[in-house]
Scaffold this active site. Structure first.
Site, mmCIF file in Angstrom:
data_model
loop_
_atom_site.group_PDB
_atom_site.id
_atom_site.type_symbol
_atom_site.label_atom_id
_atom_site.label_comp_id
_atom_site.label_asym_id
_atom_site.label_seq_id
_atom_site.Cartn_x
_atom_site.Cartn_y
_atom_site.Cartn_z
ATOM 1 N N LYS A 171 -5.174 3.009 5.612
ATOM 2 C CA LYS A 171 -4.557 1.730 5.260
ATOM 3 C C LYS A 171 -3.825 1.086 6.435
ATOM 4 C CE LYS A 171 -3.472 3.053 0.502
ATOM 5 N NZ LYS A 171 -4.272 2.397 -0.506
ATOM 6 N N GLU A 190 5.979 -0.901 3.229
ATOM 7 C CA GLU A 190 5.853 -2.358 3.195
ATOM 8 C C GLU A 190 6.770 -2.975 2.151
ATOM 9 O OE1 GLU A 190 1.620 -2.599 2.590
ATOM 10 O OE2 GLU A 190 1.845 -2.826 0.437
ATOM 11 N N HIS A 228 0.627 2.453 -10.802
ATOM 12 C CA HIS A 228 -0.290 1.914 -9.790
ATOM 13 C C HIS A 228 -1.751 2.232 -10.075
ATOM 14 C CE1 HIS A 228 3.254 0.807 -7.683
ATOM 15 N NE2 HIS A 228 3.630 2.057 -7.524
ATOM 16 N N ARG A 285 -16.866 0.847 -1.516
ATOM 17 C CA ARG A 285 -17.745 1.453 -2.522
ATOM 18 C C ARG A 285 -17.793 0.536 -3.737
ATOM 19 N NH1 ARG A 285 -13.543 2.421 -5.975
ATOM 20 N NH2 ARG A 285 -11.652 3.136 -4.962
#
Ligand code: ADP
Length: 677
Positions: free
Chosen positions: A116, A200, A235, A297
């Site tokens: 990421k 973040e 999440h 994917r």
């Protein structure tokens, strides 16, 4: 096109891929572990190859075993599905080295998007907006803490190698940061073998909106619009839809362009999803979206895109992998209507815990045909087991409607048609979301489930108890009749009064009492077998003569007529418990048995037991420690998630039976606990 395709996956996605391959005239090869020898994907495929024991690491993740299966069966291409090896660049390369086509993007593109932090740096350079934060390489806890400070709380710590919400922690203040960091790192290490993280800004009213992209090997890239996956728990996506409610056309265009730019920046080929987080504070706006990651994917939720575009994404994947050009250009792609998907899981929402609920699906009925515009993607059949080794998803229910409201009603109807006996499911919880006024009004952000949790969890509605008891009693009487008939048939005397179950007496009227334990309370139902038929005296019944009932039970389908009202429900009896399945809910009621009841009353020692099988990743207390109610005692990792076991009351630790690193079975006592007086 390929002559033979191996599907390196299991469950619903393996079945889904097999269907399209078959439509295209491609022969299919399934692979299976010990636990899946009798699984649906194995039965659907033309051929199947055993690849190892139940744990995924020794079967579905074993690259050599899968390549050997491909060689043995003569498969020329491998579709990885999602999860397992789908985003493994090394595997894609190993396929190429064996002369097999990997149905997915080039290894380099996967690597570029795999981490990421690096992906974010790359996207920034390509002019794609990213969430403000720290995505550097240095991982010193002090530095990360200072970065969090700079970004400003609340922040989100994410595993660089993350997926499925694992290794992710929201942190609201500086004093929680280091503890949360340690937990995120531990979870990331366990799940991905990599404990690096990024930090973040945590958006206040985030909506998860992702763009489906497709690229071919001739340089064409298109996007297939957005999916809104804002309804999440921890999440993880729960309900997905397309298009995103309230999406301004200009924003759709900007996001689509950004996603195409992202794909081009990494030389992408095949199906991919560029995930963004949108700031919904003050409504969606053209400049309020940020890149979070790209999934290289096919996604679990790809069917909603198929529903609104009328396309088959697996077909596109196979065509692109075979070297074809994209079947359509951007200008030819359009959105029709609205689609919703709900993920039906074998998990128990009780108490907001959502513990996985494994076991045999003694009864399984999914909507099909009888409810309009529904698509069901599943990998299990009645009688199959949901095992602890894999994701406990039972099915995806996907609906299409002319608009969002119509799709919503159809999804509710589909959920109400679900009947499962055995594992507990989240069907009622999903229906509650779909029914919630805030969901209906599309007032969405990722905090939706937490905020409305109370209203979404199953209630033990006292008002419906009588109806439930009436159905349970009718079901028990019908089931008894069926088994008596079987016995009588076997005994050779079908008219024997000893096998009769009508409360048979020489004189007068037969009476009996059935006891049920409903939410821990004994509820009795009087049964009167009168010449005119059967009557039930329910707990709230004022009339001692009760109400007239009749019923029939056929293959788990109970049709009962109770006081003139005809009800249809699913019915199942097993191990002294009945399950009544009504409008998507499954009510489990214990049959009262005096012997069992004594045992039931003993419980409640306060010991801390394993709520599910798993591994103890940390034990924070020792014998003799005093603890306060709610203190964390140990952390259990199960189904790749961490569950904190807490002190049930103030008290003292009497014994600790397991140590860090131990594997524990469901129900074992981990910590003996003495509650303070
Ligand atoms: P994973 O790969 O583990 O699924 P993602 O980066 O895709 O992790 O994020 C998963 C979910 O976490 C998102 O869908 C969103 O709900 C939430 N999320 C991610 N980043 C943020 C953020 N900066 N602020 C608020 N929520 C976020």
């Amino acid at each position: 096109m390929f002559s033979k395709l191996l599907i390196a996956n299991r469950g619903e996605i393996a079945c889904r891929v097999i269907r399209t391959a078959r439509d295209l005239g491609i022969r299919t090869v399934a692979v299976f572990s010990d636990a899946d020898a009798g699984a649906m994907h194995v039965a659907l495929a033309d051929e199947a190859v055993h690849i190892g024991p139940a744990p995924a690491a020794e079967s579905y993740l074993d690259q050599q075993a899968i390549l050997a299966a491909a060689a043995r069966s003569g498969a020329v291409a491998i579709h990885p599905g999602y999860g397992f090896l789908s985003e493994n660049a090394e595997f894609a390369e190993a396929c190429a080295a064996s002369g097999i086509t990997f149905v997915g993007p080039p290894a380099d593109a996967m690597r570029a998007m795999g981490a990421k932090d690096a992906a974010k740096r790359l996207m920034e350079a390509a002019g794609v907006p990213v969430v403000p934060g720290y995505h550097g390489e240095a991982q010193d806890p002090g530095l990360l803490g200072r970065e969090a400070e700079r970004i400003g709380y609340p922040v989100l710590i994410k595993a660089v190698a993350g997926g499925g919400g694992r290794g992710m922690r929201r942190v609201d203040s500086a004093d929680e940061f280091q503890t949360a960091l340690a937990a995120a790192q531990r979870e990331a290490k366990a799940a991905f073998g990599d404990d690096r993280v990024l930090v973040e800004r945590y958006l206040a009213k985030p909506r998860h909106i992702e763009i489906q992209i497709f690229a071919d090997s001739h340089g064409n890239v298109v996007h297939l619009f957005e999916r809104d996956c804002t309804i999440q728990r921890r999440h993880q996506k729960v309900i997905e839809e397309a298009p995103a409610p309230g999406m301004p056309p200009a924003m759709r265009e900007r996001m689509g362009e950004a996603a195409v730019r992202a794909a081009k920046a990494v030389g992408y080929v095949g199906a991919g999803t560029v995930e963004f987080i949108a700031d919904a504070e003050g409504g969606l706006s053209e400049d309020g979206f940020f890149f979070i990651e790209m999934n290289t994917r096919l996604q679990v939720e790809h069917p909603v895109t198929e529903m609104i575009t009328g396309l088959d994404l697996v077909e596109w994947q196979l065509r692109v992998a075979a070297g074809d050009r994209l079947p359509l250009q951007q200008a030819a792609l359009t959105i029709t209507g609205h689609a919703l998907e709900a993920r039906l899981y074998a998990e128990n929402p009780a108490g907001g815990k959502f513990l996985p609920s494994t076991g045999q699906l003694r009864q399984l009925r999914l909507p099909a045909g009888d409810v309009g515009h529904v698509r069901v993607d599943t990998g299990v059949r009645p009688g199959d087991a949901v095992s602890m080794f894999y994701d406990p998803m039972i099915a995806k229910l996907i609906v299409h409607g002319a608009d969002r409201d119509q799709a919503r009603y159809r999804l509710r109807a589909a959920l109400e048609a679900v009947r499962v006996a055995g594992p507990v499911t989240n069907a009622g919880f999903l229906r509650a979301i779909v029914d919630h006024p805030a969901f209906a009004a599309a007032d969405l952000d990722t905090g939706f489930i937490d905020r409305h949790l109370e209203a979404l969890l199953p209630q033990s509605g006292a008002a419906s108890d009588d109806k439930l008891l009436a159905l349970a009693a009718t079901g028990v009487l019908c089931a008894r009749k069926t088994s008596a008939r079987k016995q009588a048939d076997a005994s050779g005397d079908p008219y024997s009064p000893w096998d009769a179950t009508s409360g048979w007496r020489l004189n007068g009227i037969g009476r009996e009492t059935l006891g049920f334990l409903l939410a821990g309370t004994l509820r009795e139902v009087g049964v009167i077998h009168a010449p005119g038929g059967m009557r039930l005296v329910l707990p709230s019944c004022e009339d001692a003569h009760g109400v007239q009932v009749s019923g029939s039970l056929d293959d788990g389908e109970l049709v009962a007529e109770i006081d003139g009202q005809r009800l249809t429900a699913g019915f199942d009896v097993s191990e002294g418990r009945v399950t009544v399945m009504l409008a998507g809910d499954a009510f489990v009621i214990a049959l009262h048995d005096p012997m069992q009841a004594a045992e039931l009353e003993e419980g409640g020692t306060g010991d801390v037991t394993a709520p599910m099988p798993g591994k103890l990743v940390s034990v924070r207390i020792a014998k003799g420690d005093s603890v306060r109610k709610g203190d964390p005692l140990a952390v259990l990792e199960a189904m790749k998630m961490e569950h904190t076991l807490i002190a049930p009351a103030d008290g003292v630790i009497a014994a600790v039976h397991y140590a860090q690193g131990d594997q524990v079975e469901e129900g074992v006592t981990i910590i003996a606990f003495e509650a303070a007086e």
